[in-house]
Design a protein around this motif. Structure first.
Motif, mmCIF file in Angstrom:
data_model
loop_
_atom_site.group_PDB
_atom_site.id
_atom_site.type_symbol
_atom_site.label_atom_id
_atom_site.label_comp_id
_atom_site.label_asym_id
_atom_site.label_seq_id
_atom_site.Cartn_x
_atom_site.Cartn_y
_atom_site.Cartn_z
ATOM 1 N N VAL A 90 74.598 40.736 -6.426
ATOM 2 C CA VAL A 90 73.519 39.766 -6.256
ATOM 3 C C VAL A 90 73.143 39.637 -4.789
ATOM 4 O O VAL A 90 71.970 39.547 -4.442
ATOM 5 N N PHE A 91 74.159 39.628 -3.926
ATOM 6 C CA PHE A 91 73.920 39.488 -2.494
ATOM 7 C C PHE A 91 75.138 39.990 -1.743
ATOM 8 O O PHE A 91 76.270 39.856 -2.202
ATOM 9 N N GLN A 92 74.888 40.565 -0.551
ATOM 10 C CA GLN A 92 75.976 40.790 0.398
ATOM 11 C C GLN A 92 75.416 40.628 1.800
ATOM 12 O O GLN A 92 74.262 40.943 2.075
ATOM 13 N N GLY A 93 76.240 40.089 2.670
ATOM 14 C CA GLY A 93 75.816 39.807 4.034
ATOM 15 C C GLY A 93 76.559 38.590 4.542
ATOM 16 O O GLY A 93 77.534 38.136 3.937
ATOM 17 N N ASP B 276 73.242 34.155 6.907
ATOM 18 C CA ASP B 276 72.005 34.798 6.458
ATOM 19 C C ASP B 276 71.609 34.321 5.071
ATOM 20 O O ASP B 276 70.424 34.110 4.786
ATOM 21 N N LEU B 277 72.598 34.150 4.191
ATOM 22 C CA LEU B 277 72.289 33.704 2.836
ATOM 23 C C LEU B 277 71.758 32.278 2.829
ATOM 24 O O LEU B 277 70.719 31.985 2.238
ATOM 25 N N THR C 54 68.186 31.557 3.899
ATOM 26 C CA THR C 54 67.079 31.826 2.980
ATOM 27 C C THR C 54 66.726 30.607 2.137
ATOM 28 O O THR C 54 65.723 30.609 1.436
ATOM 29 N N GLN C 55 67.569 29.584 2.200
ATOM 30 C CA GLN C 55 67.344 28.382 1.407
ATOM 31 C C GLN C 55 66.590 27.335 2.223
ATOM 32 O O GLN C 55 66.491 27.434 3.441
ATOM 33 N N ALA D 47 72.646 28.176 -2.846
ATOM 34 C CA ALA D 47 72.117 29.523 -2.681
ATOM 35 C C ALA D 47 72.478 30.406 -3.866
ATOM 36 O O ALA D 47 71.645 31.189 -4.355
ATOM 37 N N LEU E 78 69.806 32.216 -6.669
ATOM 38 C CA LEU E 78 69.746 33.655 -6.908
ATOM 39 C C LEU E 78 70.048 34.037 -8.353
ATOM 40 O O LEU E 78 69.514 35.022 -8.861
ATOM 41 N N THR E 79 70.925 33.280 -9.007
ATOM 42 C CA THR E 79 71.415 33.688 -10.320
ATOM 43 C C THR E 79 70.931 32.817 -11.452
ATOM 44 O O THR E 79 71.119 33.155 -12.622
#
Length: 333
Positions: free
Chosen positions: A229-232, A236-237, A240-241, A320, A324-325
């Motif tokens: 779903v996400f990596q980083g 950074d995650l 985005t919110q 977050a 995403l999910t």
């Protein structure tokens, strides 16, 4: 009136990731199927060296299966990868540099913590002098001669980590290390993991407890139903919110007045039950957010509105994740 900054990540800043350092873990298309059911689905993952990486997702997302493939306990159906620079297909080349605790520690109840570790060290051909060092490292030096059965759950978890530290690993893999711990035990575990990172070790922590991962991880691998779903980085995650300013008025009827004040500034706002919410753009700098809050406070005073709350709310890792999910991952919290 005090502006409260509700930042759930109230910990020391994580070190910047060095992109020139080879990845501790890298996979390409990593897949595992059992019969007609795909448990891990084409994972492309990269965990930088020298970080605490949270491997997060709901129960049943495929985290433990992925870890078992990285440790050579389960053979992938397809895909490739490297651990500590060595190919996943030859685990014997890298396992000497990996320590792991998966699905809880298992020890002989009647033996002391020290004797349990001595058995493991001798079986693995490791120096027995490491036992005293790792017991001290996890805070069990004074209890090493006590029987394992007398240990609390937190002590048992720490002894499991001590066992994983016996080979002096460069990569430490822990599956749900805070499972069942009380708040004090969780805090101790958090400090321990951060100290490993500070010493240059890479720590991969699998968990469905997002709030706990958020406190210690500086990198994330997030999966759901076996898919990435996400990596980083955590920063950074969360960036985005959308953060928001929340205000509460002394008189509920003044909330609409305050919403109109925000609208006059061309700021979107919603009012309900005496509370006004002003959403901000993703990545809004703190200085700008605080300036907007101060301006709202001034305008409220000018309009004769008394505030009982003025708060900058940042989104959490949990926020977050669900953005995403979707809401269908109720066992993640």
């Amino acid at each position: 009136m005090t502006l409260v900054d509700t930042d759930p990540r109230a910990t020391a800043p994580a070190p910047a990731l060095d992109r020139d350092v080879p990845a501790a873990v890298r996979t390409t298309g990593l897949t595992k199927s059992y019969g007609g059911r795909t448990v891990v689905d084409a994972l492309d993952v990269e965990v930088p060296a020298g970080v605490v990486s949270g491997f997060v997702g709901p129960n049943g997302a495929g985290k433990t299966t992925t870890i078992r493939m990285l440790l050579g306990l389960v053979r992938p159906t397809s895909g490739t990868g490297t651990v500590l620079g060595e190919p996943l297909s030859h685990p014997g080349r890298y396992l000497g540099g990996v320590g792991a605790m998966i699905e809880g520690p298992a020890f002989t109840p009647a033996l002391s913590g020290r004797d349990n570790l001595l058995v493991l060290a001798r079986a693995g051909g490791l120096p027995t002098a490491r036992v005293a060092k790792v017991l001290d490292r996890v805070g069990l030096g004074a209890r090493g001669d006590d029987a394992f059965r007398s240990y609390s759950l937190g002590m048992k978890q720490r002894l499991g980590i001590a066992a994983a530290l016996l080979p002096e690993p460069r990569l430490l893999v822990l599956d749900e290390p805070t499972n069942g711990l009380d708040p004090a035990g969780i805090a101790q575990m958090r400090e321990l993991l951060a100290s490993f990172r500070d010493e240059g070790m890479t720590v991969l922590v699998s968990s469905h407890l997002l709030a706990e991962v958020e406190q210690v991880a500086d990198h994330l691998v997030m999966i759901r139903q076996g898919r990435l779903v996400f990596q980083g980085t955590v920063a950074d995650l969360v960036a985005t919110q959308h953060p928001r300013i929340v205000l509460r008025t002394e008189r509920p009827e003044d909330a609409d007045v305050l919403a109109d004040v925000a609208a006059a500034l061309d700021w979107a706002a919603s009012a309900a039950a005496g509370e006004v919410t002003v959403p901000l753009a993703a990545g809004t700098p703190d200085a700008e957010a605080f300036a907007r809050a101060a301006e709202l406070n001034r305008r409220a005073h000018g309009a004769g509105v008394v505030l009982t709350r003025l708060e900058l709310e940042r989104p959490t890792l949990e926020d977050a994740f669900f953005s995403l999910t979707g809401p269908g991952s109720g066992d993640v919290r």
